[in-house]
Design an enzyme around this catalytic site. Structure first.
Site, PDB file in Angstrom:
ATOM      1  CB  ALA A 108      -0.893  -0.023   1.236  1.00 43.58           C
ATOM      2  N   GLY A 165       0.751  -4.952   1.091  1.00 43.89           N
ATOM      3  CA  GLY A 165      -0.444  -5.058   0.263  1.00 43.89           C
ATOM      4  C   GLY A 165      -0.209  -5.836  -1.028  1.00 43.89           C
ATOM      5  CD  GLU A 202      -1.979  -7.264   3.349  1.00 47.95           C
ATOM      6  OE1 GLU A 202      -1.692  -6.162   2.834  1.00 47.95           O
ATOM      7  OE2 GLU A 202      -2.430  -7.367   4.499  1.00 47.95           O
ATOM      8  CD  GLU A 226       1.927  -5.120   5.989  1.00 53.87           C
ATOM      9  OE1 GLU A 226       2.712  -6.030   6.360  1.00 53.87           O
ATOM     10  OE2 GLU A 226       1.207  -5.231   5.000  1.00 53.87           O
TER      11      GLU A 226
HETATM   12  N1  CAA Z   1       4.531   3.152  -0.960  1.00 53.25           N
HETATM   13  C1  CAA Z   1       4.879   4.299  -1.581  1.00 53.25           C
HETATM   14  N2  CAA Z   1       5.944   4.398  -2.390  1.00 53.25           N
HETATM   15  C2  CAA Z   1       6.695   3.314  -2.553  1.00 53.25           C
HETATM   16  C3  CAA Z   1       6.405   2.097  -1.925  1.00 53.25           C
HETATM   17  C4  CAA Z   1       5.252   2.043  -1.104  1.00 53.25           C
HETATM   18  N3  CAA Z   1       4.861   0.906  -0.511  1.00 53.25           N
HETATM   19  N4  CAA Z   1       7.353   1.206  -2.284  1.00 53.25           N
HETATM   20  C5  CAA Z   1       8.204   1.842  -3.096  1.00 53.25           C
HETATM   21  N5  CAA Z   1       7.821   3.117  -3.268  1.00 53.25           N
HETATM   22  C6  CAA Z   1       8.477   4.150  -4.075  1.00 53.25           C
HETATM   23  C7  CAA Z   1       9.674   4.749  -3.351  1.00 53.25           C
HETATM   24  O1  CAA Z   1       9.258   5.726  -2.438  1.00 53.25           O
HETATM   25  C8  CAA Z   1      10.473   5.278  -4.509  1.00 53.25           C
HETATM   26  O2  CAA Z   1       9.902   6.489  -4.915  1.00 53.25           O
HETATM   27  P1  CAA Z   1      10.860   7.755  -5.297  1.00 53.25           P
HETATM   28  O3  CAA Z   1      11.645   7.276  -6.476  1.00 53.25           O
HETATM   29  O4  CAA Z   1       9.888   8.841  -5.597  1.00 53.25           O
HETATM   30  O5  CAA Z   1      11.712   7.992  -4.092  1.00 53.25           O
HETATM   31  C9  CAA Z   1      10.202   4.272  -5.618  1.00 53.25           C
HETATM   32  O6  CAA Z   1       9.009   3.574  -5.247  1.00 53.25           O
HETATM   33  C10 CAA Z   1      11.303   3.249  -5.769  1.00 53.25           C
HETATM   34  O7  CAA Z   1      11.515   2.658  -4.496  1.00 53.25           O
HETATM   35  P2  CAA Z   1      12.970   2.548  -3.809  1.00 53.25           P
HETATM   36  O8  CAA Z   1      13.852   3.674  -4.251  1.00 53.25           O
HETATM   37  O9  CAA Z   1      12.755   2.370  -2.360  1.00 53.25           O
HETATM   38  O10 CAA Z   1      13.487   1.200  -4.502  1.00 53.25           O
HETATM   39  P3  CAA Z   1      14.537   0.168  -3.902  1.00 53.25           P
HETATM   40  O11 CAA Z   1      14.859  -0.761  -5.015  1.00 53.25           O
HETATM   41  O12 CAA Z   1      15.655   0.856  -3.221  1.00 53.25           O
HETATM   42  O13 CAA Z   1      13.727  -0.640  -2.774  1.00 53.25           O
HETATM   43  C11 CAA Z   1      11.837  -1.800  -1.859  1.00 53.25           C
HETATM   44  C12 CAA Z   1      12.653  -1.445  -3.130  1.00 53.25           C
HETATM   45  C13 CAA Z   1      12.672  -2.702  -0.948  1.00 53.25           C
HETATM   46  C14 CAA Z   1      10.595  -2.541  -2.305  1.00 53.25           C
HETATM   47  C15 CAA Z   1      11.465  -0.498  -1.114  1.00 53.25           C
HETATM   48  O14 CAA Z   1      10.890   0.408  -2.039  1.00 53.25           O
HETATM   49  C16 CAA Z   1      10.502  -0.694   0.014  1.00 53.25           C
HETATM   50  O15 CAA Z   1      10.879  -1.157   1.076  1.00 53.25           O
HETATM   51  N6  CAA Z   1       9.221  -0.319  -0.219  1.00 53.25           N
HETATM   52  C17 CAA Z   1       8.205  -0.395   0.814  1.00 53.25           C
HETATM   53  C18 CAA Z   1       7.764  -1.827   1.061  1.00 53.25           C
HETATM   54  C19 CAA Z   1       6.749  -1.862   2.178  1.00 53.25           C
HETATM   55  O16 CAA Z   1       7.034  -1.541   3.311  1.00 53.25           O
HETATM   56  N7  CAA Z   1       5.517  -2.293   1.827  1.00 53.25           N
HETATM   57  C20 CAA Z   1       4.420  -2.385   2.787  1.00 53.25           C
HETATM   58  C21 CAA Z   1       3.620  -1.116   2.745  1.00 53.25           C
HETATM   59  S1  CAA Z   1       2.453  -1.042   4.044  1.00 53.25           S
HETATM   60  C22 CAA Z   1       1.135  -1.961   3.513  1.00 53.25           C
HETATM   61  O17 CAA Z   1       1.143  -2.551   2.451  1.00 53.25           O
HETATM   62  C23 CAA Z   1      -0.031  -1.958   4.450  1.00 53.25           C
HETATM   63  C24 CAA Z   1      -1.129  -2.886   4.114  1.00 53.25           C
HETATM   64  O18 CAA Z   1      -1.064  -4.076   4.369  1.00 53.25           O
HETATM   65  C25 CAA Z   1      -2.374  -2.371   3.560  1.00 53.25           C
END
Ligand code: CAA
Length: 258
Positions: free
Chosen positions: A63, A108, A111, A131
């Protein structure tokens, strides 16, 4: 539908989440487009759906954290409901849906994959429910579907630690049905979808409903669900043709979905 594309290849529908710059993270707009894509599927001609993410890096990285960062409790709950309802629509969609996991399937994203009937992934895929590291619980049904798929112990380990797992471990614990080299993933998914699409659609859909509905109730009620759905296949043209072909020792001439 700016963030989700739909393509139909014969009887196969391909839904692609298309927000690669944010690794296909699910914000409200993406969720709305995803729902619209499923609402728009022609259920007469499409017999199997592939759900994937655009780009080579990510299925769905979760998400949208930026969108969630300032939500109130009420807004958080409403955001969860939006995702949960759409994922449930996918899980109960009359046509089988295969998740084609081409990279990150986190939060998400994991999920979303779990709301599909079958999960196929690239050898580069990464799964996890990170999360708790963000100060929240999984919110799009991960606490419910993950233990149902991999068992309670592994689900609790993944959710409490927030540690990601790679494709080989996802396969070992039963989170995915198969792992393929990344460049072969879509072709393999299309092959499976074509195989499903070649079977009697009424029977495939009734099988999906029997499995889904039967798992929600006790065995006595579940077998009645199966009996009724089994019965519902009879007198269809496809049942008559499928059985006639066997008896006459010939190939089915093609199922018609009636
Ligand atoms: N939400 C918003 N933006 C996201 C995102 C997310 N979940 N995942 C990645 N992005 C964005 C980053 O912010 C980045 O944007 P910018 O270029 O504008 O800075 C772009 O995507 C590329 O991401 P990274 O630079 O971080 O890429 P990376 O290769 O270095 O890392 C990754 C990849 C390990 C997947 C890392 O992006 C990451 O950890 N993302 C978040 C993963 C996460 O925590 N997901 C769970 C979200 S909470 C949820 O899902 C709740 C639920 O159950 C409903």
């Amino acid at each position: 539908m700016g963030f989700v594309t739909f393509e139909q290849k014969g009887a196969i529908g391909i839904v692609t989440i298309d927000r690669p710059k944010a690794l296909n993270a699910l914000n409200s707009a993406v969720l709305a487009d995803l729902e619209a894509a499923f609402d728009g599927v022609d259920q007469e001609t499409v017999r199997c759906i592939l759900l994937t993410g655009a780009g080579e890096k990510s299925f769905v990285a979760g998400a949208d954290i930026a969108e969630m960062s300032n939500l109130t409790r009420e807004e958080g709950e409403a955001f969860a409901k939006k995702g949960v309802d759409i994922f449930r629509k996918i899980e109960t969609f009359p046509i089988p849906v295969i998740a084609v996991i081409n990279g990150y399937a986190l939060g998400g994203g994991c999920e979303l994959a779990m709301s599909c009937d079958i999960r196929l992934c690239a050898d580069t895929a990464v799964f996890g429910q990170p999360e708790v590291g963000l100060g929240i619980t999984p919110g799009f049904s991960g606490t419910q579907r993950l233990p149902r798929i991999v068992g309670m112990g592994k689900a609790k380990e993944m959710i409490y630690t927030g540690k990601n797992i790679k494709a080989d471990e996802a396969y070992r614990v039963g989170l995915v049905n198969a792992v393929y080299p990344a460049e072969e993933l879509m072709a393999q998914a299309e092959k499976m979808a074509a195989r499903i699409a070649g079977n009697a659609p009424i029977a495939v859909r009734a099988s999906k409903k029997a499995i889904n509905d039967g798992l929600q109730v006790d065995m006595d009620q579940a077998i009645v669900i199966e009996e009724k759905l089994f019965g519902s296949c009879f007198e269809t043209e496809d049942q008559k043709e499928g059985m006639a072909a066997f008896v006459e020792k010939r190939k089915v001439t093609g199922f018609k979905n009636c």
